[in-house]
Design a protein around this motif. Structure first.
Motif, PDB file in Angstrom:
ATOM      1  N   ASP A  69       0.830  -1.211   0.000  1.00 30.56           N
ATOM      2  CA  ASP A  69       0.000   0.000   0.000  1.00 30.56           C
ATOM      3  C   ASP A  69       0.864   1.261   0.000  1.00 30.56           C
ATOM      4  OD1 ASP A  69      -2.270  -1.568  -0.013  1.00 30.56           O
ATOM      5  OD2 ASP A  69      -2.734  -1.258   2.113  1.00 30.56           O
ATOM      6  N   LEU A  70       1.966   1.210   0.726  1.00 31.25           N
ATOM      7  CA  LEU A  70       2.878   2.354   0.751  1.00 31.25           C
ATOM      8  C   LEU A  70       3.507   2.571  -0.622  1.00 31.25           C
ATOM      9  CD1 LEU A  70       4.623   2.034   4.214  1.00 31.25           C
ATOM     10  CD2 LEU A  70       3.023   3.795   3.487  1.00 31.25           C
ATOM     11  N   ASP A  71       3.787   1.493  -1.343  1.00 38.11           N
ATOM     12  CA  ASP A  71       4.288   1.628  -2.720  1.00 38.11           C
ATOM     13  C   ASP A  71       3.327   2.459  -3.555  1.00 38.11           C
ATOM     14  OD1 ASP A  71       6.731   0.293  -2.782  1.00 38.11           O
ATOM     15  OD2 ASP A  71       5.819  -1.648  -3.210  1.00 38.11           O
ATOM     16  N   ASP A  72       2.043   2.133  -3.450  1.00 43.60           N
ATOM     17  CA  ASP A  72       1.024   2.852  -4.217  1.00 43.60           C
ATOM     18  C   ASP A  72       0.947   4.319  -3.794  1.00 43.60           C
ATOM     19  OD1 ASP A  72       0.446   0.468  -5.508  1.00 43.60           O
ATOM     20  OD2 ASP A  72      -1.295   0.015  -4.243  1.00 43.60           O
ATOM     21  N   ALA A  73       0.976   4.565  -2.492  1.00 43.92           N
ATOM     22  CA  ALA A  73       0.892   5.937  -1.977  1.00 43.92           C
ATOM     23  C   ALA A  73       2.097   6.758  -2.425  1.00 43.92           C
ATOM     24  CB  ALA A  73       0.788   5.925  -0.458  1.00 43.92           C
ATOM     25  N   ILE A  74       3.279   6.152  -2.367  1.00 45.34           N
ATOM     26  CA  ILE A  74       4.496   6.855  -2.787  1.00 45.34           C
ATOM     27  C   ILE A  74       4.433   7.161  -4.277  1.00 45.34           C
ATOM     28  CG2 ILE A  74       6.998   6.591  -3.096  1.00 45.34           C
ATOM     29  CD1 ILE A  74       6.941   4.986  -0.400  1.00 45.34           C
ATOM     30  N   ALA A  75       3.953   6.212  -5.067  1.00 48.36           N
ATOM     31  CA  ALA A  75       3.841   6.437  -6.514  1.00 48.36           C
ATOM     32  C   ALA A  75       2.893   7.592  -6.813  1.00 48.36           C
ATOM     33  CB  ALA A  75       3.371   5.162  -7.205  1.00 48.36           C
ATOM     34  N   LEU A  76       1.776   7.644  -6.107  1.00 43.56           N
ATOM     35  CA  LEU A  76       0.824   8.738  -6.323  1.00 43.56           C
ATOM     36  C   LEU A  76       1.431  10.089  -5.939  1.00 43.56           C
ATOM     37  CD1 LEU A  76      -2.527   7.192  -5.052  1.00 43.56           C
ATOM     38  CD2 LEU A  76      -1.982   7.905  -7.391  1.00 43.56           C
ATOM     39  N   LEU A  77       2.120  10.114  -4.822  1.00 45.51           N
ATOM     40  CA  LEU A  77       2.714  11.369  -4.361  1.00 45.51           C
ATOM     41  C   LEU A  77       3.827  11.855  -5.294  1.00 45.51           C
ATOM     42  CD1 LEU A  77       2.882  10.780  -0.517  1.00 45.51           C
ATOM     43  CD2 LEU A  77       1.502  12.487  -1.699  1.00 45.51           C
TER      44      LEU A  77
END
Length: 68
Positions: free
Chosen positions: A22-30
């Protein structure tokens, strides 16, 4: 170690792995943002690294030692 304890640890490793992804996805979005919040990205990456270390530590608890 009791089988129940091993299953509990395995379940925790799975939970941590989900949070890690989930953090991978959040970092990618940011990072895709026009003006990324670098402080928030750094904090998420630090949390992600902690999760990886915690998963490795837990895995070592349930992996038997191999004598050389």
């Amino acid at each position: 170690m009791l089988p129940e304890e091993i299953e509990k640890i395995k379940h925790r490793i799975i939970e941590l792995g989900i949070e890690h992804r989930d953090l991978d996805d959040a970092i990618a979005l940011l990072t895709a943002d026009a003006e990324p919040n670098e402080l928030q990205i750094r904090r998420l990456k630090k949390r992600k690294l902690w999760l990886k270390d915690e998963m490795a530590r837990l895995q070592m608890q349930i992996t038997p030692d191999i004598r050389a």
